[in-house]
Design an enzyme around this catalytic site. Structure first.
Site, PDB file in Angstrom:
ATOM      1  N   GLU A  55       0.916  -1.176  -0.049  1.00 51.04           N
ATOM      2  CA  GLU A  55      -0.051  -0.050   0.046  1.00 51.04           C
ATOM      3  C   GLU A  55       0.925   1.307   0.073  1.00 51.04           C
ATOM      4  O   GLU A  55       0.670   2.239  -0.655  1.00 51.04           O
ATOM      5  CB  GLU A  55      -1.016   0.037   1.143  1.00 51.04           C
ATOM      6  CG  GLU A  55      -1.925  -0.948   1.351  1.00 51.04           C
ATOM      7  CD  GLU A  55      -1.207  -2.306   2.315  1.00 51.04           C
ATOM      8  OE1 GLU A  55      -0.010  -2.572   2.129  1.00 51.04           O
ATOM      9  OE2 GLU A  55      -1.792  -2.859   3.023  1.00 51.04           O
ATOM     10  N   CYS A  86      -2.064  -2.953   7.125  1.00 50.55           N
ATOM     11  CA  CYS A  86      -1.658  -2.627   8.643  1.00 50.55           C
ATOM     12  C   CYS A  86      -1.777  -1.502   9.092  1.00 50.55           C
ATOM     13  O   CYS A  86      -2.050  -0.455   8.475  1.00 50.55           O
ATOM     14  CB  CYS A  86       0.015  -3.134   8.670  1.00 50.55           C
ATOM     15  SG  CYS A  86       0.910  -1.805   7.774  1.00 50.55           S
TER      16      CYS A  86
HETATM   17  N1  THU Z   1       2.433  -6.176   3.998  1.00 49.92           N
HETATM   18  C1  THU Z   1       1.810  -5.498   3.141  1.00 49.92           C
HETATM   19  O1  THU Z   1       2.424  -5.544   2.015  1.00 49.92           O
HETATM   20  N2  THU Z   1       0.623  -4.659   3.536  1.00 49.92           N
HETATM   21  C2  THU Z   1       0.217  -4.897   4.793  1.00 49.92           C
HETATM   22  O2  THU Z   1      -0.661  -4.001   5.182  1.00 49.92           O
HETATM   23  C3  THU Z   1       0.606  -5.746   5.738  1.00 49.92           C
HETATM   24  C4  THU Z   1       1.864  -6.656   5.151  1.00 49.92           C
HETATM   25  C5  THU Z   1       3.524  -6.925   3.865  1.00 49.92           C
HETATM   26  C6  THU Z   1       4.722  -6.831   4.703  1.00 49.92           C
HETATM   27  C7  THU Z   1       5.786  -8.322   4.449  1.00 49.92           C
HETATM   28  O3  THU Z   1       6.401  -8.078   3.356  1.00 49.92           O
HETATM   29  C8  THU Z   1       4.653  -9.118   4.246  1.00 49.92           C
HETATM   30  O4  THU Z   1       3.277  -8.680   3.988  1.00 49.92           O
HETATM   31  C9  THU Z   1       4.340 -10.038   5.572  1.00 49.92           C
HETATM   32  O5  THU Z   1       4.269  -9.312   6.754  1.00 49.92           O
END
Ligand code: THU
Length: 126
Positions: A55, A86
């Site tokens: 994001e 997140c």
């Molecule tokens: N991740 C995202 O790309 N977006 C989020 O909102 C949460 C987590 C990714 C970060 C990391 O590379 C993987 O997901 C596992 O946490």
């Protein structure tokens, strides 16, 4: 563009994910007010905390190209549940539009649509 089409762009963006540590590719497609779409994927790092979420990749691409008028974002991960953004990404997105639409998809293709304000009612601001 329909929600499903935006989600398809997010899924396609996940194919560029650099995620050798989590093995969890995530893709995002961010649509701005004029219809321009910026995609992003998660980019991990050996220093785990330096990882950038899908994001925020999409958001920094948009802002650095002069687009701050975020309207909708679709997020896709090959997860059982919906791939919600997140906390850091929610905070980052609300800076530009607290009321934008967030479409969250899951591995089987199902998705739901919410407003960011609904997801994060008490964001930090000053
Ligand atoms: N991740 C995202 O790309 N977006 C989020 O909102 C949460 C987590 C990714 C970060 C990391 O590379 C993987 O997901 C596992 O946490």
């Amino acid at each position: 563009m329909s929600d499903l089409e935006l989600l398809a762009l997010a899924k396609r963006a996940a194919a560029n994910s650099y995620s050798p540590y989590s093995h969890f590719p995530v893709g995002a497609a961010l649509e701005c007010a004029d219809g321009t779409v910026f995609t992003g994927c998660n980019i991990e790092n050996a220093a785990y905390g330096d990882t950038i979420c899908a994001e925020r990749t999409a958001a920094v691409k948009a802002v650095s190209e002069g687009h701050r008028d975020f309207e909708r974002i679709a997020i896709w991960g090959n997860s059982q549940g919906y791939c919600y953004p997140c906390g850091s990404c929610r905070q980052f997105l609300q800076e530009f539009n607290k009321y934008m639409t967030v479409i969250v998809g899951r591995g089987d293709g199902a998705y739901i649509s919410l407003s960011l304000a609904e997801m994060m009612p008490y964001f930090f601001d000053f």
